[in-house]
Design a protein around this motif. Structure first.
Motif, mmCIF file in Angstrom:
data_model
loop_
_atom_site.group_PDB
_atom_site.id
_atom_site.type_symbol
_atom_site.label_atom_id
_atom_site.label_comp_id
_atom_site.label_asym_id
_atom_site.label_seq_id
_atom_site.Cartn_x
_atom_site.Cartn_y
_atom_site.Cartn_z
ATOM 1 N N SER A 1 2.841 10.592 4.244
ATOM 2 C CA SER A 1 1.969 11.440 5.022
ATOM 3 C C SER A 1 1.435 10.753 6.629
ATOM 4 O O SER A 1 1.846 9.128 6.546
ATOM 5 C CB SER A 1 0.373 11.428 4.095
ATOM 6 O OG SER A 1 0.000 9.846 4.501
ATOM 7 N N ASP B 1 2.750 18.686 1.001
ATOM 8 C CA ASP B 1 2.879 18.607 -0.015
ATOM 9 C C ASP B 1 3.921 19.623 -1.060
ATOM 10 O O ASP B 1 4.583 19.281 -1.394
ATOM 11 C CB ASP B 1 1.318 17.947 -0.729
ATOM 12 C CG ASP B 1 0.874 16.661 -1.362
ATOM 13 O OD1 ASP B 1 2.035 15.461 -0.464
ATOM 14 O OD2 ASP B 1 -0.271 16.349 -1.534
ATOM 15 N N LYS C 1 6.549 11.165 -4.175
ATOM 16 C CA LYS C 1 5.153 11.393 -2.953
ATOM 17 C C LYS C 1 4.996 9.746 -3.156
ATOM 18 O O LYS C 1 3.970 8.721 -3.257
ATOM 19 C CB LYS C 1 4.608 11.835 -4.068
ATOM 20 C CG LYS C 1 3.135 11.356 -3.696
ATOM 21 C CD LYS C 1 2.518 12.491 -2.259
ATOM 22 C CE LYS C 1 0.955 12.393 -2.421
ATOM 23 N NZ LYS C 1 0.544 13.376 -1.127
ATOM 24 N N THR D 1 1.932 7.310 -1.398
ATOM 25 C CA THR D 1 0.836 7.415 -1.376
ATOM 26 C C THR D 1 -0.256 5.835 -0.940
ATOM 27 O O THR D 1 0.660 4.479 -0.172
ATOM 28 C CB THR D 1 -0.173 8.140 -2.716
ATOM 29 O OG1 THR D 1 -0.022 6.529 -3.434
ATOM 30 C CG2 THR D 1 0.110 9.226 -2.964
ATOM 31 N N ASN D 2 -1.452 6.016 -1.193
ATOM 32 C CA ASN D 2 -1.945 4.466 -0.479
ATOM 33 C C ASN D 2 -2.228 3.655 -2.006
ATOM 34 O O ASN D 2 -3.232 2.626 -1.603
ATOM 35 C CB ASN D 2 -3.514 4.475 0.746
ATOM 36 C CG ASN D 2 -4.736 5.413 -0.099
ATOM 37 O OD1 ASN D 2 -4.002 5.648 -1.144
ATOM 38 N ND2 ASN D 2 -4.928 5.278 0.826
ATOM 39 N N VAL E 1 -3.815 13.726 -6.404
ATOM 40 C CA VAL E 1 -2.208 13.297 -5.608
ATOM 41 C C VAL E 1 -1.557 13.973 -5.010
ATOM 42 O O VAL E 1 -1.064 13.982 -4.030
ATOM 43 C CB VAL E 1 -1.960 12.359 -6.806
ATOM 44 C CG1 VAL E 1 -0.743 12.947 -7.809
ATOM 45 C CG2 VAL E 1 -1.249 11.396 -5.849
ATOM 46 N N VAL F 1 5.366 8.951 -8.547
ATOM 47 C CA VAL F 1 4.020 8.853 -7.371
ATOM 48 C C VAL F 1 3.470 6.734 -7.147
ATOM 49 O O VAL F 1 4.275 6.430 -7.903
ATOM 50 C CB VAL F 1 2.965 9.124 -8.008
ATOM 51 C CG1 VAL F 1 1.625 8.675 -7.157
ATOM 52 C CG2 VAL F 1 2.870 10.890 -7.915
ATOM 53 N N SER G 1 2.878 3.758 -4.179
ATOM 54 C CA SER G 1 2.129 3.229 -2.909
ATOM 55 C C SER G 1 3.262 2.583 -1.896
ATOM 56 O O SER G 1 4.296 1.961 -1.949
ATOM 57 C CB SER G 1 1.547 1.458 -3.360
ATOM 58 O OG SER G 1 1.027 1.505 -1.943
#
Length: 242
Positions: free
Chosen positions: A18, A147, A164, A166-167, A200, A218, A220
């Motif tokens: 992102s 995405d 993916k 993510t945070n 997500v 998925v 972090s």
């Protein structure tokens, strides 16, 4: 986190990154330390022999949906968002090359004075040369998220997995920042993720990955070497399988 020496299970992956991941602690824009950390992680992963394509978002500069909220028609707002992804791709390309690893930014929105236009053949050629390929411009069309762009590129480039970033460290039963009792899934199917409306990734991305039987990891991106660890099956993550 130490760089893993374990041989990854995946030969070729697409990493969905992102724009917000690149802003670090700032409210917008690019954070140099964060950009350098992610570039290090990508190079470490490439050194393990993995072919890497990166689909980058633009939310640290402009998100199409936000522009629509400000009165800009959605198609035009999404076009502005695509331009934001090109800025991020060029910055990431430079950060990777500073580390002595070859990279190439390709844009689905042609702007040849800045970077090479995206085509499947061009991306495969660059991956075959060992370059980290940064894919900008989303799908090149409005109304599709990055995405969905990552799932599309994953299918086009015959990737073994979609990563993916993510945070949070995986897919949870609810938003863990709002629900302290939320629990993380170790493994899900695409059908379960769609049926449970686990946000997500958007439904179109999940559906495209399901149709092409591409697993989604998925994880972090907040820690150093997060990509390398996720590739090696280390650390916390959720695996979404066909």
């Amino acid at each position: 986190m130490a760089v893993s020496s374990k041989k990854p299970d995946w030969k070729r992956v697409v990493v969905k990154l992102s724009g917000e991941a690149l802003q670090g602690p700032q409210t917008h824009g690019l954070d140099e330390k964060t950009l350098d950390r992610i570039a290090d992680d990508l190079v470490n992963a490439a050194e393990l022999g993995v072919e890497i394509a990166v689909v980058v978002g633009g939310g640290n500069f402009f998100r199409g949906i936000q522009g629509a909220d400000k009165g800009i028609e959605r198609a035009r707002a999404d076009s502005i968002g695509m331009l934001a992804t090109v800025m991020n791709a060029l910055a990431l390309e430079f950060a990777i090359e500073k580390r002595g690893w070859p990279a190439r930014a390709l844009s689905a929105v042609p702007m040849p004075s800045l970077c090479q236009p995206y085509s499947r053949q061009a991306a495969l050629h660059q991956l075959g040369k060992g370059r980290i390929v940064i894919l900008a411009g989303g799908t090149g069309n409005p109304f599709f998220t990055t995405d969905t762009g990552a799932a599309l590129r994953g299918a086009e480039l015959s990737c073994d997995a979609i990563m993916k970033a993510t945070n949070v460290d995986g897919v949870y039963t609810a938003d863990p920042k709002k629900e302290p009792t939320a629990t993380r899934y170790e493994r899900l199917t695409h059908d379960e993720a769609i049926a449970k409306n686990l946000a997500v990734m958007d439904t179109a991305a999940f559906a495209l990955a399901r149709e092409n039987r591409i697993p989604i990891i998925v994880f972090s991106i907040a820690q150093p070497d997060a990509i390398t660890a996720a590739l090696a099956g280390e650390g916390k993550s959720t695996l979404v399988v066909p």
